[in-house]
Design an enzyme around this catalytic site. Structure first.
Site, PDB file in Angstrom:
ATOM      1  N   HIS A 244       4.220   4.658   2.811  1.00  0.00           N
ATOM      2  CA  HIS A 244       5.116   5.194   1.776  1.00  0.00           C
ATOM      3  C   HIS A 244       5.291   4.169   0.666  1.00  0.00           C
ATOM      4  CE1 HIS A 244       7.931   2.968   4.311  1.00  0.00           C
ATOM      5  NE2 HIS A 244       8.916   3.134   3.449  1.00  0.00           N
TER       6      HIS A 244
ATOM      7  N   HIS B 105       7.831   2.472  -0.737  1.00  0.00           N
ATOM      8  CA  HIS B 105       8.829   1.393  -0.845  1.00  0.00           C
ATOM      9  C   HIS B 105       8.167   0.020  -0.987  1.00  0.00           C
ATOM     10  CE1 HIS B 105      12.240   3.989   1.045  1.00  0.00           C
ATOM     11  NE2 HIS B 105      12.151   4.150  -0.257  1.00  0.00           N
TER      12      HIS B 105
ATOM     13  N   ASP C  26       8.756  -2.858   0.151  1.00  0.00           N
ATOM     14  CA  ASP C  26       8.514  -3.703   1.325  1.00  0.00           C
ATOM     15  C   ASP C  26       7.319  -3.198   2.142  1.00  0.00           C
ATOM     16  OD1 ASP C  26      10.313  -1.532   2.064  1.00  0.00           O
ATOM     17  OD2 ASP C  26      10.572  -2.523   3.997  1.00  0.00           O
ATOM     18  N   HIS C  27       6.629  -2.170   1.637  1.00  0.00           N
ATOM     19  CA  HIS C  27       5.409  -1.671   2.279  1.00  0.00           C
ATOM     20  C   HIS C  27       4.205  -1.713   1.334  1.00  0.00           C
ATOM     21  CE1 HIS C  27       7.680  -0.090   5.793  1.00  0.00           C
ATOM     22  NE2 HIS C  27       8.648  -0.258   4.909  1.00  0.00           N
TER      23      HIS C  27
ATOM     24  N   HIS D 231      12.268  10.157   5.153  1.00  0.00           N
ATOM     25  CA  HIS D 231      12.662   8.828   4.645  1.00  0.00           C
ATOM     26  C   HIS D 231      12.326   8.776   3.149  1.00  0.00           C
ATOM     27  CE1 HIS D 231      13.283   4.485   4.618  1.00  0.00           C
ATOM     28  NE2 HIS D 231      12.052   4.294   4.191  1.00  0.00           N
TER      29      HIS D 231
ATOM     30  N   ASP E  83       8.276   3.868   8.163  1.00  0.00           N
ATOM     31  CA  ASP E  83       9.729   3.916   8.319  1.00  0.00           C
ATOM     32  C   ASP E  83      10.195   5.315   8.726  1.00  0.00           C
ATOM     33  OD1 ASP E  83       9.701   1.294   7.536  1.00  0.00           O
ATOM     34  OD2 ASP E  83      10.824   1.589   5.672  1.00  0.00           O
TER      35      ASP E  83
ATOM     36  N   HIS F 189       9.262  -1.834  11.037  1.00  0.00           N
ATOM     37  CA  HIS F 189      10.321  -2.851  11.123  1.00  0.00           C
ATOM     38  C   HIS F 189      10.687  -3.183  12.569  1.00  0.00           C
ATOM     39  CE1 HIS F 189      11.612  -2.847   6.828  1.00  0.00           C
ATOM     40  NE2 HIS F 189      11.183  -1.602   6.859  1.00  0.00           N
TER      41      HIS F 189
HETATM   42 FE    FE Z   1      10.689  -0.463   5.085  1.00  0.00          FE
HETATM   43 ZN    ZN Z   2      10.966   2.383   3.571  1.00  0.00          ZN
END
Ligand code: FE
Ligand code: ZN
Length: 256
Positions: A57, A59, A61-62, A115, A134, A172
């Site tokens: 996805h 985001h 942090d990915h 999400h 996530d 995570h």
């Molecule tokens: Fe994440």
């Molecule tokens: Zn995420």
């Protein structure tokens, strides 16, 4: 018969990035690179040739490492067609049910909105490995940033159908906090109690609790059990439909 070698790299405070090497070809994909530097270093240390970035996805942090990794290696970025305008450097846009091929290994793309609206999971059936981003965490699920409870529940039910021996590689290390919440809503669940003890022991030694087995998730993760009569009764929602029960569990976790 394909073979896939999986390396798990912890980055930031609790993210996991994965390096997947198709043994037959040497082609290697990196799943959800939050950052570029630790990924490029790990690939160099392990002697891996990065050919693809796989994003679950959009985001940061990915996807934060996408462009630098692409610059450094010339690899192709793979992600959801639905998120074509939000995934940095996207080259290969895939839709639900399409297959991504890494050398001799194949992954089925499974759309799992909730999400985010364009979230996908990658299922390498021969390797019994699911990269769930996530959406599905061990003993938890992602927050509903861009989707409804009904949508996320449908996505999780789809993932729940995968075989027992599927290893769930999520985005995570949230398992201990998830376990503490899970036991608060489902205190008599024996599989959950056993998993909580295992997770506490692993974290005390600073070891990962990921991957986890789908069979364990199906039995112990409250977000996969919103249609379980005993759990519904415990929540005082015996007659509510499962999507509403799921929404209530998600609401309680947000406030936990
Ligand atoms: Fe994440
Ligand atoms: Zn995420």
């Amino acid at each position: 018969m394909s073979a896939l070698e999986i390396h798990q790299i912890p980055v930031l405070s609790d993210n996991y990035v994965y390096l997947l090497r198709d043994v037959a070809s040497g082609d290697t994909a990196v799943v959800d690179p939050s950052l570029s530097a630790p990924v490029l270093k790990a690939a160099a240390d392990l002697g891996l040739r990065l050919t693809h970035v796989l994003n679950t996805h959009h985001h940061w942090d990915h996807t934060g490492g996408n462009l630098d990794i692409k610059d450094a290696t010339g690899c192709k970025v793979v992600g959801a067609l639905a998120d074509a305008d939000r995934i940095p450097g996207l080259d290969i846009a895939l839709d639900d049910g399409e297959v991504f091929t890494l050398g001799a290994s194949e992954a089925k793309v499974i759309m799992v909105p909730g999400h985010t609206s364009g979230h996908v999971a990658y299922w390498f059936q021969d390797a019994s490995a699911l990269f769930s981003g996530d959406t599905l965490f061990s003993l938890g699920c992602g927050r509903l940033f861009e989707g409804s409870a009904a949508q996320m529940w449908r996505s999780l039910r789809t993932l729940r159908e995968l075989p027992d021996q599927t290893q769930v590689y999520c985005g995570h290390e949230y398992t201990l906090a998830n376990a503490k919440f899970a036991i608060s809503v489902d205190p008599d669940n024996e599989v959950l109690r056993t998993r909580l003890a295992e997770v506490e022991a692993l974290r005390a030694r600073r070891q990962p609790t990921v991957p986890s087995l789908m069979a364990t998730e199906r039995a112990a993760n409250p977000f996969l059990r919103a249609d379980d009569p005993a759990l519904k009764a415990r929540l005082g929602m015996g007659s509510a439909d499962a999507a509403r029960v799921f929404g209530e569990i998600r609401r309680r976790k947000d406030a936990f």
